[in-house]
Design a protein around this motif. Structure first.
Motif, mmCIF file in Angstrom:
data_model
loop_
_atom_site.group_PDB
_atom_site.id
_atom_site.type_symbol
_atom_site.label_atom_id
_atom_site.label_comp_id
_atom_site.label_asym_id
_atom_site.label_seq_id
_atom_site.Cartn_x
_atom_site.Cartn_y
_atom_site.Cartn_z
ATOM 1 N N ARG A 19 0.844 -1.075 -0.009
ATOM 2 C CA ARG A 19 0.001 -0.020 0.085
ATOM 3 C C ARG A 19 0.802 1.147 -0.028
ATOM 4 N NH1 ARG A 19 -3.449 2.805 4.472
ATOM 5 N NH2 ARG A 19 -5.587 3.573 3.278
ATOM 6 N N LEU A 20 0.627 2.074 -0.988
ATOM 7 C CA LEU A 20 1.591 3.391 -1.069
ATOM 8 C C LEU A 20 0.750 4.449 -0.680
ATOM 9 C CD1 LEU A 20 2.953 3.062 -4.606
ATOM 10 C CD2 LEU A 20 3.864 2.083 -2.448
ATOM 11 N N SER A 21 1.314 5.392 -0.027
ATOM 12 C CA SER A 21 0.679 6.489 0.463
ATOM 13 C C SER A 21 1.369 7.792 0.082
ATOM 14 C CB SER A 21 0.658 6.747 2.165
ATOM 15 O OG SER A 21 0.134 5.291 2.556
ATOM 16 N N CYS A 22 0.427 8.931 -0.043
ATOM 17 C CA CYS A 22 1.128 9.930 -0.617
ATOM 18 C C CYS A 22 0.178 11.191 0.118
ATOM 19 C CB CYS A 22 0.918 10.407 -2.108
ATOM 20 S SG CYS A 22 1.370 12.211 -2.601
ATOM 21 N N VAL A 23 1.387 11.998 0.779
ATOM 22 C CA VAL A 23 0.724 13.130 1.709
ATOM 23 C C VAL A 23 0.789 14.487 0.753
ATOM 24 C CG1 VAL A 23 2.606 13.244 3.390
ATOM 25 C CG2 VAL A 23 0.605 14.241 4.073
ATOM 26 N N ALA A 24 -0.186 15.118 0.874
ATOM 27 C CA ALA A 24 0.069 16.499 0.040
ATOM 28 C C ALA A 24 -0.064 17.733 1.283
ATOM 29 C CB ALA A 24 -1.053 16.590 -0.928
ATOM 30 N N SER A 25 0.807 18.766 1.010
ATOM 31 C CA SER A 25 0.741 19.935 1.724
ATOM 32 C C SER A 25 0.742 21.120 0.857
ATOM 33 C CB SER A 25 1.793 19.916 2.833
ATOM 34 O OG SER A 25 3.082 19.839 2.370
ATOM 35 N N GLY A 26 0.421 22.466 1.514
ATOM 36 C CA GLY A 26 0.749 23.740 0.697
ATOM 37 C C GLY A 26 -0.225 24.226 -0.191
ATOM 38 N N SER A 27 -1.615 23.448 -0.267
ATOM 39 C CA SER A 27 -2.701 24.337 -1.217
ATOM 40 C C SER A 27 -3.742 23.373 -0.766
ATOM 41 C CB SER A 27 -2.244 23.895 -2.788
ATOM 42 O OG SER A 27 -3.257 24.825 -3.362
ATOM 43 N N ILE A 28 -4.890 23.778 -1.407
ATOM 44 C CA ILE A 28 -6.109 22.951 -1.035
ATOM 45 C C ILE A 28 -6.353 21.756 -1.784
ATOM 46 C CG2 ILE A 28 -8.675 23.242 -1.106
ATOM 47 C CD1 ILE A 28 -8.324 26.348 -0.997
ATOM 48 N N PHE A 29 -5.995 20.671 -1.141
ATOM 49 C CA PHE A 29 -6.054 19.108 -1.583
ATOM 50 C C PHE A 29 -7.140 18.956 -2.450
ATOM 51 C CE2 PHE A 29 -4.381 15.266 -1.791
ATOM 52 C CZ PHE A 29 -5.409 14.132 -1.584
ATOM 53 N N SER A 30 -8.204 19.494 -1.967
ATOM 54 C CA SER A 30 -9.470 19.067 -2.830
ATOM 55 C C SER A 30 -9.862 19.512 -4.163
ATOM 56 C CB SER A 30 -10.924 19.273 -1.964
ATOM 57 O OG SER A 30 -11.001 20.582 -1.621
ATOM 58 N N ASN A 31 -8.839 20.491 -4.668
ATOM 59 C CA ASN A 31 -8.674 21.291 -5.792
ATOM 60 C C ASN A 31 -8.052 20.435 -6.775
ATOM 61 O OD1 ASN A 31 -10.570 23.547 -5.091
ATOM 62 N ND2 ASN A 31 -8.907 24.803 -4.834
ATOM 63 N N TYR A 32 -7.538 19.256 -6.379
ATOM 64 C CA TYR A 32 -6.589 18.657 -7.113
ATOM 65 C C TYR A 32 -7.014 17.202 -7.779
ATOM 66 C CZ TYR A 32 -3.301 22.482 -6.632
ATOM 67 O OH TYR A 32 -2.509 23.574 -6.664
ATOM 68 N N VAL A 33 -6.676 16.924 -8.867
ATOM 69 C CA VAL A 33 -6.839 15.454 -9.389
ATOM 70 C C VAL A 33 -5.517 14.680 -8.836
ATOM 71 C CG1 VAL A 33 -7.229 13.990 -11.439
ATOM 72 C CG2 VAL A 33 -8.161 16.093 -11.313
ATOM 73 N N MET A 34 -5.510 13.564 -8.297
ATOM 74 C CA MET A 34 -4.347 13.097 -7.778
ATOM 75 C C MET A 34 -4.254 11.779 -8.539
ATOM 76 S SD MET A 34 -3.583 15.137 -5.489
ATOM 77 C CE MET A 34 -2.238 14.082 -5.042
ATOM 78 N N GLY A 35 -2.914 11.372 -8.717
ATOM 79 C CA GLY A 35 -2.680 10.176 -9.685
ATOM 80 C C GLY A 35 -1.291 9.577 -9.018
ATOM 81 N N TRP A 36 -1.251 8.285 -9.617
ATOM 82 C CA TRP A 36 0.185 7.541 -9.198
ATOM 83 C C TRP A 36 0.513 7.143 -10.728
ATOM 84 C CZ3 TRP A 36 2.453 6.847 -4.846
ATOM 85 C CH2 TRP A 36 1.950 7.061 -3.608
ATOM 86 N N TYR A 37 1.722 7.417 -10.970
ATOM 87 C CA TYR A 37 2.328 6.950 -12.028
ATOM 88 C C TYR A 37 3.570 6.366 -11.703
ATOM 89 C CZ TYR A 37 -0.357 10.584 -14.417
ATOM 90 O OH TYR A 37 -1.282 11.494 -14.959
#
Length: 118
Positions: A19-37
């Motif tokens: 299970r991979l995890s990615c934590v985001a910081s610095g902006s409004i997370f809900s405004n972003y499409v998230m992806g794994w490449y």
């Protein structure tokens, strides 16, 4: 600006799970499409899975039925559950954030290595 930090990679035997995890910081997370490449030496970076701000998912054909992407907007997290892993899944997995309205606003994490080998 969005900062992305991946974790959860490692060495696993064929047929195993990670299970991979990615934590985001610095902006409004809900405004972003998230992806794994993922990327391997000598190959083009490949989309693995994406999830929109409303939870719509998309998968590469090679991982459909084996991988599951999810997000937790309250925690600014995106996950990639990888089951039935194969040696060809070996790669550096990178987290991506793309603004839902401005596709040119795009951020990448540093990546986490996944190695599938017996």
């Amino acid at each position: 600006q969005v900062q992305l930090v991946e974790s959860g990679g490692g060495l696993v035997q064929p047929g195993g799970s990670l299970r991979l995890s990615c934590v985001a910081s610095g902006s409004i997370f809900s405004n972003y499409v998230m992806g794994w490449y993922r990327q391997t030496p000598g190959k083009q970076r490949e989309m693995v899975a994406t999830i929109t701000t409303s939870g719509i998912t998309n998968y590469a054909d090679s991982v459909k039925g084996r991988f599951t992407i999810s997000r937790d907007n309250a925690k600014n997290m995106v996950y990639l559950q990888m089951d039935s892993l194969k040696p060809e899944d070996t790669a550096v997995y990178l987290c991506n954030a793309r603004h839902r309205l401005r596709a040119n606003v795009n951020y990448w994490g540093q990546g986490t290595q996944v190695t599938v080998s017996s």
